[in-house]
Design a protein around this motif. Structure first.
Motif: not given
Length: 280
Positions: A181-183, A185-186, A133, A137, A280, A276, A128
């Motif tokens: 949080e990671a999910d 971001r994805l 991400w 996750s 994405n 980041l 993270l």
């Protein structure tokens, strides 16, 4: 030896369960298991089992509990209670070792699920921090999959075990938030709404969970539902604690009201940096 504390307390030797049903010996065994490889003092064991009111015969009684644990370990090792082929010439005494001032559970390279949880969680935090991400996750998800209920769910915890169980449960909740949080971001907002709605219902005062639910709802086009989540959280905080939502929640609420571009996933990714944005 393999030990599970993330849920019901279980211990096995080469796949054979160590059967121990009596309440107080299980407390002793659980405390030794949580600190596997370390010496647990007699003082700590006495405090866990009897608190501030130990019996006069406390030393003898504790030794009896240690003997019961060793007998259960010996039964799992086999009929003769030894395991020479596994490098345990002293059998159960090679597993539950008497040390000056206390006892040590030697799992001989085995697994404690709490240690595995910590290792996977640490890997998730590192991922993270580096903007990975998907990796975060995955690590967090693997860590959470080790859980099967509340920590030490079937142990009548004394003061020391209660602290450890609470610490583990809080760590689980923290890792769950980081995985979500990671999910987020994805871009997995649709998949998260059901999970977050359930968490918000079970934790009506948990602001971070409601904040994540508001963001997920907003990003799937459910702005009015995101605002309803805020109103519900504010009402619960006022009624239960006499508090208003935190500045972070208030900031998100204003951003949702304004349909701020900062809430869009692509904008958030760009603001965080190129790593980041690429993720994405």
């Amino acid at each position: 030896m393999e030990i599970s504390v993330l849920g019901p307390f279980r211990a096995t030797l080469s796949g054979v369960p160590v059967h121990l049903t009596a309440v107080k010996p299980r407390k002793v065994f659980a405390l030794l298991a949580l600190q596997a490889g370390e010496v647990v003092s007699v003082t700590s064991l006495v405090e866990e089992v009897w608190g501030e009111s130990p019996p006069r015969s406390v030393q003898t009684t504790l030794q009896t509990y240690i003997l019961q644990i060793r007998n259960a370990i010996a039964a799992a090792l086999g009929d003769d209670g030894t395991a020479d082929g596994a490098g345990l010439p002293h059998g159960a005494k090679s597993v539950l070792v008497t040390e000056p001032g206390g006892y040590r559970l030697d799992i001989h390279g085995g697994l404690l699920d709490a240690h595995e949880f910590d290792a996977l969680s640490s890997a998730g935090h590192r991922a993270l921090d580096h903007g990975d991400w998907a990796g975060a996750s995955s690590f967090f998800g693997r860590a959470l999959s080790l859980w099967h209920g509340r920590a030490l769910a079937d142990v009548q915890c004394g003061p020391l075990l209660e602290v450890e169980a609470t610490r583990l449960d809080e760590s689980r909740m923290s890792v769950l938030q980081r995985r979500i949080e990671a999910d987020l971001r994805l871009g997995r907002h649709h998949e998260l709404i059901g999970e977050l709605s359930g968490l918000a219902a079970r934790h009506p005062l948990h602001e971070a969970v409601h904040e994540q639910l508001m963001l997920a709802l907003y990003r799937v086009g459910r702005r009015s539902d995101a605002l309803a989540v805020y109103r519900q959280l504010r009402r619960c905080l006022n009624q239960s604690l006499g508090l208003d939502p935190s500045p972070s929640v208030e900031h998100l609420h204003r951003a949702v009201l304004d349909s701020s571009p900062q809430l869009d996933l692509d904008t958030a990714a760009a603001a965080t940096g190129p790593q980041l944005a690429r993720a994405n």
